[in-house]
Design a protein around this motif. Sequence first.
Motif, PDB file in Angstrom:
ATOM      1  N   GLY A  77       5.392   2.913  44.320  1.00  0.00           N
ATOM      2  CA  GLY A  77       4.307   2.795  45.256  1.00  0.00           C
ATOM      3  C   GLY A  77       2.723   2.789  44.376  1.00  0.00           C
ATOM      4  O   GLY A  77       1.977   1.755  44.561  1.00  0.00           O
ATOM      5  N   VAL A  78       2.743   3.844  43.650  1.00  0.00           N
ATOM      6  CA  VAL A  78       1.375   4.162  42.725  1.00  0.00           C
ATOM      7  C   VAL A  78       1.261   3.049  41.639  1.00  0.00           C
ATOM      8  O   VAL A  78       0.125   2.399  41.644  1.00  0.00           O
ATOM      9  CB  VAL A  78       1.411   5.290  42.140  1.00  0.00           C
ATOM     10  N   ILE A  79       2.342   2.518  41.197  1.00  0.00           N
ATOM     11  CA  ILE A  79       2.153   1.605  40.036  1.00  0.00           C
ATOM     12  C   ILE A  79       1.709   0.262  40.687  1.00  0.00           C
ATOM     13  O   ILE A  79       0.737  -0.388  40.163  1.00  0.00           O
ATOM     14  CB  ILE A  79       3.385   1.429  39.199  1.00  0.00           C
ATOM     15  N   LEU A  80       2.572  -0.132  41.754  1.00  0.00           N
ATOM     16  CA  LEU A  80       2.204  -1.535  42.515  1.00  0.00           C
ATOM     17  C   LEU A  80       0.735  -1.383  43.081  1.00  0.00           C
ATOM     18  O   LEU A  80      -0.037  -2.151  42.973  1.00  0.00           O
ATOM     19  CB  LEU A  80       3.104  -1.581  43.610  1.00  0.00           C
ATOM     20  N   ALA A  81       0.299  -0.347  43.621  1.00  0.00           N
ATOM     21  CA  ALA A  81      -0.886  -0.001  44.224  1.00  0.00           C
ATOM     22  C   ALA A  81      -1.991  -0.039  43.277  1.00  0.00           C
ATOM     23  O   ALA A  81      -3.061  -0.582  43.325  1.00  0.00           O
ATOM     24  CB  ALA A  81      -0.978   1.188  44.926  1.00  0.00           C
ATOM     25  N   ALA A 126      10.286  -1.001  52.805  1.00  0.00           N
ATOM     26  CA  ALA A 126       9.519  -0.418  53.667  1.00  0.00           C
ATOM     27  C   ALA A 126       8.647   0.689  53.247  1.00  0.00           C
ATOM     28  O   ALA A 126       7.357   0.916  53.493  1.00  0.00           O
ATOM     29  CB  ALA A 126      10.137   0.041  55.111  1.00  0.00           C
ATOM     30  N   GLY A 127       9.324   1.569  52.374  1.00  0.00           N
ATOM     31  CA  GLY A 127       8.582   2.887  51.910  1.00  0.00           C
ATOM     32  C   GLY A 127       7.585   2.618  50.984  1.00  0.00           C
ATOM     33  O   GLY A 127       6.723   3.150  51.014  1.00  0.00           O
ATOM     34  N   VAL A 128       8.041   1.507  50.009  1.00  0.00           N
ATOM     35  CA  VAL A 128       7.033   1.415  48.959  1.00  0.00           C
ATOM     36  C   VAL A 128       6.068   0.714  49.656  1.00  0.00           C
ATOM     37  O   VAL A 128       4.623   1.145  49.024  1.00  0.00           O
ATOM     38  CB  VAL A 128       7.738   0.562  47.880  1.00  0.00           C
ATOM     39  N   LEU A 132       2.247   1.453  49.104  1.00  0.00           N
ATOM     40  CA  LEU A 132       1.195   0.424  48.244  1.00  0.00           C
ATOM     41  C   LEU A 132       0.152   0.164  48.877  1.00  0.00           C
ATOM     42  O   LEU A 132      -0.969  -0.011  48.572  1.00  0.00           O
ATOM     43  CB  LEU A 132       2.302  -0.568  48.003  1.00  0.00           C
ATOM     44  N   LEU A 133       0.216  -0.044  50.375  1.00  0.00           N
ATOM     45  CA  LEU A 133      -1.174  -0.742  50.926  1.00  0.00           C
ATOM     46  C   LEU A 133      -2.186   0.151  51.171  1.00  0.00           C
ATOM     47  O   LEU A 133      -3.273  -0.344  50.528  1.00  0.00           O
ATOM     48  CB  LEU A 133      -0.681  -1.514  52.271  1.00  0.00           C
ATOM     49  N   PRO A 134      -2.228   1.220  51.702  1.00  0.00           N
ATOM     50  CA  PRO A 134      -3.106   2.231  52.057  1.00  0.00           C
ATOM     51  C   PRO A 134      -3.805   2.579  50.567  1.00  0.00           C
ATOM     52  O   PRO A 134      -5.003   2.977  50.275  1.00  0.00           O
ATOM     53  CB  PRO A 134      -2.728   3.186  52.594  1.00  0.00           C
ATOM     54  N   PHE A 135      -2.670   3.113  49.668  1.00  0.00           N
ATOM     55  CA  PHE A 135      -3.217   3.394  48.109  1.00  0.00           C
ATOM     56  C   PHE A 135      -3.955   2.219  47.541  1.00  0.00           C
ATOM     57  O   PHE A 135      -4.770   2.631  46.781  1.00  0.00           O
ATOM     58  CB  PHE A 135      -2.036   3.941  47.483  1.00  0.00           C
ATOM     59  N   GLY A 136      -3.519   0.939  47.680  1.00  0.00           N
ATOM     60  CA  GLY A 136      -4.046  -0.074  46.789  1.00  0.00           C
ATOM     61  C   GLY A 136      -5.524  -0.199  47.508  1.00  0.00           C
ATOM     62  O   GLY A 136      -6.488  -0.415  46.515  1.00  0.00           O
ATOM     63  N   GLY A 137      -5.759   0.133  48.531  1.00  0.00           N
ATOM     64  CA  GLY A 137      -7.069   0.160  49.243  1.00  0.00           C
ATOM     65  C   GLY A 137      -8.032   1.043  48.647  1.00  0.00           C
ATOM     66  O   GLY A 137      -9.067   0.833  48.398  1.00  0.00           O
TER      67      GLY A 137
END
Lengths: 510, 289
Positions: A77-81, A126-128, A132-137
């Motif tokens: 999640g963090v890497i993609l975000a 679903a988890g990632v 990903l989305l809120p962290f990306g923002g």
Amino acid sequence: MHFFKHFLQQRRSLRRLTFYFAAIALVCLAFADIVISTRSPGHELWLMAKGLVTPRIEDSHQWLDAVIYTLTFSLQGVILAAGLGFVLSIFYHLAWVRVLGACLRSVHEVFWALIFIQIFGISTLAGVLAILLPFGGTIAKVYGEQLEESDPSPARALLPGGGTSISHFFYTRLPLAFHAMRNYTAYRMECAIRSSVVLGFIGLPTLGFHLETALRTGDYSSASALLLTLLALVYSLRFWFKAKWLWILVPAAFIARPLSAQWSAANLGQFLWDCVPGPIRQDWPLEKTLRWLLWLGEQIASGVWNTALLAQIVLVLTGIFALLGSTLNSSHFVAGMARSTGDGFLLILRSLPEYLLNFIGLIVLGPSMLPAIIAMTLHNGAIIGHLLGGHSDEIEPAAIPSGPLCRFAYYYVPTLYQRFLAYCFYRWEIIIRETAMLGILGIPTLGFYIDSAFEFLRFDVALILIAVSAGMTLSADYISRKLRHQFLKPDLRPAHGSQIQMAPLTFRNP
Amino acid sequence: MRYLTALLALLVSTSGFAVDTQRPQFTFTAIPDQNEAELVRRFGQVADYLSEQLKVDVEYIPVKSYPAAITAFRNNQVQLAWFGGLSGVQARRAVPGSEAIAQGYEDQFFKSYFIAHKSTGIEAGDGLPQAVAGRTFTFGSKGSTSGRLMPEFYIREAFGEAPEEVFSRVGFSGDHSRTVALVQSGAFEVGAVNYAVWEKAVANGDVDADQVSVIWTTPEYADYQWTVRGDIDQQFGAGFKEKLTRALLAIDDKAILDSFPRSRFVSADNDVYRAIEQTAQAIGLLDDF
């Protein structure tokens, strides 16, 4: 009298700003549902205490599996975000990119997950995506501000007219902000571990999944083992989450738990169809539609009211707790072992899921808003306290030696007050988002109604309520930007405010 | 470096998600009304039994919430599910053509207990004691039949008002065991629980009789059942539903039956749950405004 006259004349005074926030919180407190109704909590507390000192891992295979899921969800999640946030941050000067980022982060991870689980099933994707989305923002905003803040002279020197080519960006702007961006990414990893645990509460197979079951069924020995695991994961980050190891950690995460989803176009179509508001989808008569609107309106009104009430109280209490708690991690008050212990205490407080604190509060104090207020105050206060304490190292020791109380009241607080308010403003939107989310535990904030809507498969209602909650978060973000502009020193204003979020001190050994 | 390689090897070796995409996998789930480990043990046995009887690979996937079970059923991620009364009704409305095929013998006569903290001084009675009015009250999970639907039905019947009007505060504990814990600690004064969970807690010594006791038992109603998708024969061949139903009704392995705990399974159909559906409609839990 003179005091009041003076007070009213200070248009931009921080004292006045603080007064208004405190006054609003007091008014909210008067309306809030706060009751202590406890009778015999002793038995349950005794079981909890007994469980805490006798941690037990029942099924080591299951435990290992949950640990791996927790780590891979957060790492992926963090890497993609970071990737998504980075791309967005390059275009952060465009208004629509800023709006997109704000929308992504205004919806809580849990709500994203509830949506994606409907589309992709209980799956890694679903988890990632939920992380990903809120962290990306969030990352887009912070990276964007860090880039804005970087010294523009190298870029100007190279192309006096100002250029925007890719190589121009990579050679003149990125290197200046890179260090701060790296530190911030490390901090997000800690947040991601906490988030992936919370995602377990709604069904993804992380540590939170088993923690929730253990708490729900009163198996406190297992709960204690899982909590200790969580604390160990968060604490150990500083030793292994390093840039030079990412080349192996990231592929390992994707090999260990490849992204997968159980999805079909039919399911997606069904879900999207279900998201169309009921009256349109099923072509209800006007009378029934009105009843539905009334019912929905009641939920929105009650949810928004309770969310706002709770969040404003929590914001002010968080501030008070943060100011006091920051002394535990400040060189002005403690040193050596005492400081390590103090900061460790703050780390534990901010790592404990609010869910757990809330449940303990419920057992001890009975059902009302009080357990949630305490849980959120401790959690958010510990985060700001840790950052503020770390920041206080940068200010000079007081010139005149004095006792700790005097030093706190007449030197420490006044010197750090601007910084403190900046942290609180930054945290405000997060507190609103979390308050809404906590409703899924039973306090009638927006999350309570969102959870009910998912419970009865009313996805149209759920989506409308999630949008309302996002709207509240966005308003807080907007107001706090305005206030920061008006009241804070230039270097703490939004456009230059990145140092307040990057938390470079988070991973320094205390 | 060596350690990292070892770690990598470990990660790879324990990775899951090996999906056989060649032929359809027969999968079932169950609503999570119990401890996870217990559910996995119980339904693991059922999966083994069904694999053997049906000569297909049968897998049980655990889910975390009632709606997750319904969604999995609707999305054809599972073809069979052990639902509660209300969740079964919701699932069958979501998947037209699906059918309740079997229920436990005891599920024909299910009931809920109203329990109260001793300090309230409420005595057990033949009807729902009027003294519960004005107290704080907790249901179980929002979508539970025995922890929400039927208790709410009888509260409305006794007082002619919604629970929010009858009680000073209404909560949802999320789980029967938690309802017991919350009423026992006095956080809530009155609560409604699944009778089977209560009796098991009493047998295990988890209930302090000095703090909490049963004050009323609801009339009997139909609860848990096995529900199967309507398109199961298209997916697994003609006659599969028949075979599956026979296999479920024929379970006589004491270990499996005791884990539910049910004495045996008997046949069921959608009509058995008509009363549940009407109750849910009446209190606005299904899409009726």
